[in-house]
Design an enzyme around this catalytic site. Structure first.
Site, PDB file in Angstrom:
ATOM      1  N   HIS A  52     123.676  65.798 -37.619  1.00  0.00           N
ATOM      2  CA  HIS A  52     124.090  64.461 -38.074  1.00  0.00           C
ATOM      3  C   HIS A  52     122.965  63.738 -38.816  1.00  0.00           C
ATOM      4  O   HIS A  52     122.786  62.529 -38.666  1.00  0.00           O
ATOM      5  CB  HIS A  52     124.591  63.603 -36.902  1.00  0.00           C
ATOM      6  CG  HIS A  52     125.813  64.143 -36.238  1.00  0.00           C
ATOM      7  ND1 HIS A  52     127.089  63.864 -36.655  1.00  0.00           N
ATOM      8  CD2 HIS A  52     125.960  64.989 -35.183  1.00  0.00           C
ATOM      9  CE1 HIS A  52     127.965  64.496 -35.891  1.00  0.00           C
ATOM     10  NE2 HIS A  52     127.306  65.190 -34.998  1.00  0.00           N
ATOM     11  N   ASN A 124     133.503  61.918 -32.921  1.00  0.00           N
ATOM     12  CA  ASN A 124     133.652  62.602 -34.209  1.00  0.00           C
ATOM     13  C   ASN A 124     134.984  62.203 -34.839  1.00  0.00           C
ATOM     14  O   ASN A 124     135.780  61.497 -34.221  1.00  0.00           O
ATOM     15  CB  ASN A 124     133.646  64.124 -33.991  1.00  0.00           C
ATOM     16  CG  ASN A 124     132.232  64.680 -33.833  1.00  0.00           C
ATOM     17  OD1 ASN A 124     131.280  64.160 -34.405  1.00  0.00           O
ATOM     18  ND2 ASN A 124     132.115  65.742 -33.070  1.00  0.00           N
ATOM     19  N   TYR A 334     121.068  63.530 -25.832  1.00  0.00           N
ATOM     20  CA  TYR A 334     120.936  62.479 -26.851  1.00  0.00           C
ATOM     21  C   TYR A 334     119.710  61.624 -26.595  1.00  0.00           C
ATOM     22  O   TYR A 334     118.903  61.382 -27.484  1.00  0.00           O
ATOM     23  CB  TYR A 334     122.224  61.641 -26.915  1.00  0.00           C
ATOM     24  CG  TYR A 334     123.260  62.333 -27.755  1.00  0.00           C
ATOM     25  CD1 TYR A 334     123.780  63.568 -27.354  1.00  0.00           C
ATOM     26  CD2 TYR A 334     123.701  61.816 -28.957  1.00  0.00           C
ATOM     27  CE1 TYR A 334     124.705  64.237 -28.125  1.00  0.00           C
ATOM     28  CE2 TYR A 334     124.624  62.489 -29.742  1.00  0.00           C
ATOM     29  CZ  TYR A 334     125.123  63.699 -29.315  1.00  0.00           C
ATOM     30  OH  TYR A 334     126.026  64.367 -30.083  1.00  0.00           O
TER      31      TYR A 334
END
Ligand code: NDP
Length: 475
Positions: A52, A124, A334
């Site tokens: 990303h 997404n 993350y």
């Protein structure tokens, strides 16, 4: 006129000429204004995201118009609540300079600045994913990135991996369908993808999926249309989003949930925590919650979009997790990525900072740039009025079942074909034709034994699917 200064606030008297020994001589070490300028320049990038990397961002609001309080006590989801948010859309595989109009999944990450802390929904534009165990994530991403020898994207690697992963067929079918290249970020849906949970004020938990349906309508590009755009404009999605907001054409999405009780979850004929599957609408209908709208462009791309950091682990009281394996992996990965990429105190940066007070004992470490606090309470428990836990926020017990083991999920549920089949059967002839041609185009240079293995998986979905791809390959 503002005077140009160094970082220490000292006025710069000449921003054109270095200090040299004599008119034509070498530069003196003492020219720290030049040295500061060059060293700052060397540090103008943070490591790009491994996935990303190319993205666009905007601020907006969530307006909750419906009452879903029987499912959740989260204040952000109560009827009438308006919450500011920041969204970052992205492509997945390409680097920061990659073209926007590529065939790829799109990231749809939202940070809600709620009165109870930040809620990050990191989704997404597809309701499912290629893999269902985080153990496979680095392997999958390696197939999407450049080959170590050629430094080129590698179709062989992609199909080698997918053709050995039957669970990827649902997402593969979406990726190579007409929706695989959205015309812009405004013209696609968003999905939380994972199963999460909602908890109400009686401390009862239900399982939930989040959906955002575009109010601009779905618009897509064919490979040929995308190639023409990319030849002229690598930033087509960024340009579209920025200009729409600048022109006050604020894009919006209708926000829905699907809800499944814990009893239903035990009875459904599939694993409801498997991110390669959806919950069918007829069994679990969409329940409207409200709307999100984007209405403000960031002022500084680096500060707000590049340094934006989302983590699915940021949930507020009334919203929680599920046993979805991939979600569980992301809860760790993350935050870990942001600590490496941006730094220890990344959540103190304006775009990441919650609107509520942050009270904890994590003060030290790189770049704590808050106003200094004079405190004696730097450990807990302490006798100096430091922040304390509040047991009122305890969640109900999280249901788990069985002994710890590396369970092979394919023994639990090996049906990876009926849902892609349902999608395939929804497609009209033109959409099927696009699917076949898009797959064939992406198999250029792929070895025969790998193509054969992929064809066997398409056949499991539908003989028509296999025959269509075979014909397009000859084509
Ligand atoms: P429905 O038959 O009720 O609706 C079809 C869904 O598929 C709609 O949400 C539609 O989105 C979406 N869709 C259509 N074409 C594509 C595409 N090329 N890529 C991705 N999504 C697409 O769905 P069911 O619940 O009965 O499920 C049937 C199949 O639909 C599933 O196997 C799944 O592949 C797909 N799907 C299901 C979703 C779900 O949450 N149940 C969500 C998205 C897709 P739209 O309304 O925007 O046209």
């Amino acid at each position: 006129m503002k005077k140009l200064t160094t970082n220490a606030g000292i006025v710069v008297e000449d921003n054109q000429n270095s200090i040299t020994a004599g008119k034509r001589g070498p530069i003196l070490m003492q020219d720290y204004k030049l040295i500061e300028k060059l060293s700052q320049f060397n540090r103008e990038r943070v490591p790009e995201r491994v996935v990303h990397a190319k993205g666009s961002g905007a601020y907006g609001v969530l307006r909750v118009t419906e009452d879903i309080s029987k499912y959740t006590k989260a204040q952000v989801l109560q009827k009438g609540e308006v919450t500011r948010l920041f969204i970052r859309f992205s492509t997945v595989a390409g680097e920061r300079g990659a073209a926007d109009a590529e065939r790829d999944v799109r990231g749809f990450a939202i940070k809600f600045y709620t009165k109870e802390g930040n809620w990050d929904l990191v989704g997404n534009n597809t309701p499912v994913f290629f893999i269902r165990d985080p153990m496979k994530f680095p392997d999958f991403i390696h197939t999407q990135k450049r080959h170590p020898v050629t430094n080129l994207r590698c179709n062989n690697a992609m199909w080698d991996f997918w053709s050995q992963m039957p669970e990827s067929m649902h997402q593969v079918t979406i990726l190579f369908s007409d929706r695989g290249i959205p015309a812009s970020y405004r013209h696609m849906n968003g999905y939380g993808s994972h199963t999460y949970s909602l908890i109400n004020d009686k401390n009862e938990r239900v399982w939930v999926k989040f959906h955002f349906k575009t109010n601009q309508g779905i618009k897509t590009l064919t490979n040929e249309e995308a190639e023409k755009i990319i030849a002229k404009d690598r930033e087509s999605h960024q340009r579209d989003l920025f200009n729409a907001i600048q022109n006050k054409e604020f894009p919006s999405w209708t926000f829905y949930i699907q809800v499944m009780s814990q009893e239903e979850a035990k009875k459904v004929p599939f694993n409801p925590f498997d991110v390669t599957k959806v919950w069918l609408h007829k069994d679990f209908p969409l329940i409207k919650v409200g709307e999100i709208e984007l209405n403000e462009n960031p002022k500084n791309y680096f500060q707000e979009v590049e340094q934006a950091a989302f983590s699915p682990s940021n949930v507020v009281p009334g919203i929680s997790f599920s046993p979805d394996r991939l979600l569980q992996g992301r809860l760790f990965a993350y935050t870990d990525a942001h600590l490496y990429r941006i730094g220890t105190h990344y959540e103190k940066l304006p775009v990441n900072r919650p609107i509520v007070e942050v009270n904890n004992y994590y003060l030290d470490g790189q770049m704590n740039f808050e106003e200094p606090k004079e405190i004696n309470a730097y450990y807990e428990p302490n006798s100096f009025n430091g922040p304390k836990e509040d047991p009122n926020y305890k969640e109900p017990p999280f249901p788990v079942d069985g002994d710890g083991y590396r369970y092979d999920f394919r023994e639990d549920d090996s049906d990876y074909f009926s849902q892609p089949r349902a999608l395939f059967n929804l497609m009209n002839d033109n959409q099927k034709e696009q699917l076949f041609n898009n797959i064939a185009a992406s198999m250029e240079g792929v070895e025969d034994f790998i193509i054969k293995r992929a064809l066997r998986l398409f056949e499991e979905i539908s003989p028509e699917y296999k025959a269509g791809v075979e014909k397009a390959l000859k084509g």
